[in-house]
Design an enzyme around this catalytic site. Structure first.
Site, PDB file in Angstrom:
ATOM      1  N   GLU A 214       3.897   4.221   5.936  1.00  0.00           N
ATOM      2  CA  GLU A 214       2.714   3.377   5.782  1.00  0.00           C
ATOM      3  C   GLU A 214       1.585   4.189   5.135  1.00  0.00           C
ATOM      4  O   GLU A 214       1.522   5.413   5.302  1.00  0.00           O
ATOM      5  CB  GLU A 214       2.314   2.866   7.174  1.00  0.00           C
ATOM      6  CG  GLU A 214       1.110   1.989   7.248  1.00  0.00           C
ATOM      7  CD  GLU A 214       1.207   0.685   6.471  1.00  0.00           C
ATOM      8  OE1 GLU A 214       1.396   0.749   5.244  1.00  0.00           O
ATOM      9  OE2 GLU A 214       1.063  -0.378   7.088  1.00  0.00           O
ATOM     10  N   ASP A 215       0.721   3.513   4.418  1.00  0.00           N
ATOM     11  CA  ASP A 215      -0.398   4.230   3.802  1.00  0.00           C
ATOM     12  C   ASP A 215      -1.497   4.545   4.811  1.00  0.00           C
ATOM     13  O   ASP A 215      -2.002   5.650   4.861  1.00  0.00           O
ATOM     14  CB  ASP A 215      -0.964   3.442   2.598  1.00  0.00           C
ATOM     15  CG  ASP A 215      -1.300   2.000   2.937  1.00  0.00           C
ATOM     16  OD1 ASP A 215      -0.917   1.535   4.026  1.00  0.00           O
ATOM     17  OD2 ASP A 215      -1.940   1.332   2.120  1.00  0.00           O
TER      18      ASP A 215
ATOM     19  N   GLY B 163       0.766  -1.258   0.000  1.00  0.00           N
ATOM     20  CA  GLY B 163       0.000   0.000   0.000  1.00  0.00           C
ATOM     21  C   GLY B 163       0.789   1.296   0.000  1.00  0.00           C
ATOM     22  O   GLY B 163       0.305   2.314  -0.476  1.00  0.00           O
TER      23      GLY B 163
ATOM     24  N   PHE C  14     -14.590   3.320   4.022  1.00  0.00           N
ATOM     25  CA  PHE C  14     -13.866   2.377   3.172  1.00  0.00           C
ATOM     26  C   PHE C  14     -13.136   3.198   2.107  1.00  0.00           C
ATOM     27  O   PHE C  14     -13.766   3.764   1.218  1.00  0.00           O
ATOM     28  CB  PHE C  14     -14.901   1.453   2.543  1.00  0.00           C
ATOM     29  CG  PHE C  14     -14.354   0.216   1.932  1.00  0.00           C
ATOM     30  CD1 PHE C  14     -13.031   0.098   1.563  1.00  0.00           C
ATOM     31  CD2 PHE C  14     -15.203  -0.868   1.712  1.00  0.00           C
ATOM     32  CE1 PHE C  14     -12.542  -1.056   0.994  1.00  0.00           C
ATOM     33  CE2 PHE C  14     -14.729  -2.028   1.136  1.00  0.00           C
ATOM     34  CZ  PHE C  14     -13.396  -2.112   0.777  1.00  0.00           C
TER      35      PHE C  14
ATOM     36  N   LYS D 280      -7.016   6.124  10.892  1.00  0.00           N
ATOM     37  CA  LYS D 280      -8.430   5.889  11.224  1.00  0.00           C
ATOM     38  C   LYS D 280      -8.517   5.538  12.696  1.00  0.00           C
ATOM     39  O   LYS D 280      -8.609   4.357  13.050  1.00  0.00           O
ATOM     40  CB  LYS D 280      -8.920   4.659  10.439  1.00  0.00           C
ATOM     41  CG  LYS D 280      -9.726   4.921   9.210  1.00  0.00           C
ATOM     42  CD  LYS D 280     -10.367   3.600   8.805  1.00  0.00           C
ATOM     43  CE  LYS D 280     -10.608   3.522   7.334  1.00  0.00           C
ATOM     44  NZ  LYS D 280     -11.157   2.208   6.940  1.00  0.00           N
TER      45      LYS D 280
ATOM     46  N   ARG E  16      -5.644   0.867  -6.721  1.00  0.00           N
ATOM     47  CA  ARG E  16      -4.417   1.409  -6.125  1.00  0.00           C
ATOM     48  C   ARG E  16      -3.879   2.584  -6.934  1.00  0.00           C
ATOM     49  O   ARG E  16      -3.150   3.426  -6.434  1.00  0.00           O
ATOM     50  CB  ARG E  16      -3.319   0.335  -6.072  1.00  0.00           C
ATOM     51  CG  ARG E  16      -3.534  -0.767  -5.061  1.00  0.00           C
ATOM     52  CD  ARG E  16      -2.247  -1.551  -4.868  1.00  0.00           C
ATOM     53  NE  ARG E  16      -2.465  -2.864  -4.286  1.00  0.00           N
ATOM     54  CZ  ARG E  16      -2.452  -3.118  -2.983  1.00  0.00           C
ATOM     55  NH1 ARG E  16      -2.265  -2.141  -2.118  1.00  0.00           N
ATOM     56  NH2 ARG E  16      -2.637  -4.341  -2.534  1.00  0.00           N
TER      57      ARG E  16
ATOM     58  N   ASP F 240      -5.045   1.364  10.623  1.00  0.00           N
ATOM     59  CA  ASP F 240      -6.442   1.013  10.836  1.00  0.00           C
ATOM     60  C   ASP F 240      -6.549   0.445  12.269  1.00  0.00           C
ATOM     61  O   ASP F 240      -6.644   1.212  13.230  1.00  0.00           O
ATOM     62  CB  ASP F 240      -6.794  -0.020   9.751  1.00  0.00           C
ATOM     63  CG  ASP F 240      -8.273  -0.280   9.606  1.00  0.00           C
ATOM     64  OD1 ASP F 240      -9.020   0.053  10.537  1.00  0.00           O
ATOM     65  OD2 ASP F 240      -8.690  -0.829   8.585  1.00  0.00           O
TER      66      ASP F 240
END
Ligand code: PRP
Length: 181
Positions: free
Chosen positions: A101-102, A46, A154, A133, A167, A105
């Site tokens: 990191e993308d 990611g 999402f 998030k 992506r 979560d």
């Protein structure tokens, strides 16, 4: 595999991402002002778009390396086990490291990866995530630098996939399912 039909609404534009990355690069420059050569570690897959844009805004010598951690996917959902699938090519002992990191979560991936890298005794390690998030967090983890805090939606694009699609979108989009379900 059949897919529920969906559309994608822009949540964070390419322009807004680019502007934020300029700020983040300045912060990284200050944080690592005394660093000879920063090791920038991207988490596959990611982060590949974010790391590419971020390193090009960094005004310092960098080395780029990648690490891949397992996605716990459906089968591993309950255990939340994270495994290292692809290790770094280079050494980080005594080096200054920035983990890229993308999205954070639940926090399991970055918590595990940073603990794993810490065992190699880097001189200094910081984590940057484009998206955070916090509503989804299951473990006590916070990235040192965050691009955008987002609600529990999402999201796809800018490196982030939905079943390996989307992506390549240049923006962060929000998935909106269009079927009645
Ligand atoms: C996604 C994302 C993070 C991780 C975040 O990766 O890129 O690495 O999940 O989730 P967490 O905070 O709940 O651990 P994914 O496993 O989908 O793999 P990918 O990067 O190859 O898309």
């Amino acid at each position: 595999m059949p897919h529920r039909p969906y559309e994608i609404d822009v949540m964070i534009s390419a322009k807004a991402i680019a502007a934020r990355i300029e700020d983040l690069a300045r912060e990284i420059g200050r944080e690592f002002a005394d660093t000879d050569k920063l090791v920038v570690v991207g988490l596959l897959r990611g982060s590949f778009v974010f790391i590419a844009d971020l390193v090009r805004e960094l005004d310092m010598p960098v080395e780029v390396d990648f690490l891949e951690a397992s996605s716990y996917g459906d089968g591993m959902e309950s255990s939340r086990e994270v495994r290292i699938l692809k290790d770094l090519r280079g050494q980080i002992e005594g080096r200054d490291v920035l983990v890229v990191e993308d999205i954070v979560d639940t926090g399991h991936t970055l918590k595990h990866v940073t603990e794993f890298l810490q065992t190699r005794n880097p001189a200094k390690m910081r984590c940057i995530a484009l998206l955070d998030k916090p509503a989804r967090r299951e473990v006590d983890f916070k990235a040192d630098l965050i691009g955008f805090e987002i609600p529990d939606e999402f999201v796809v694009g800018y490196g982030i996939d939905f079943a390996q699609r989307n992506r390549n979108l240049p923006f962060i989009g929000k998935v909106r399912f269009t079927d009645p379900a």
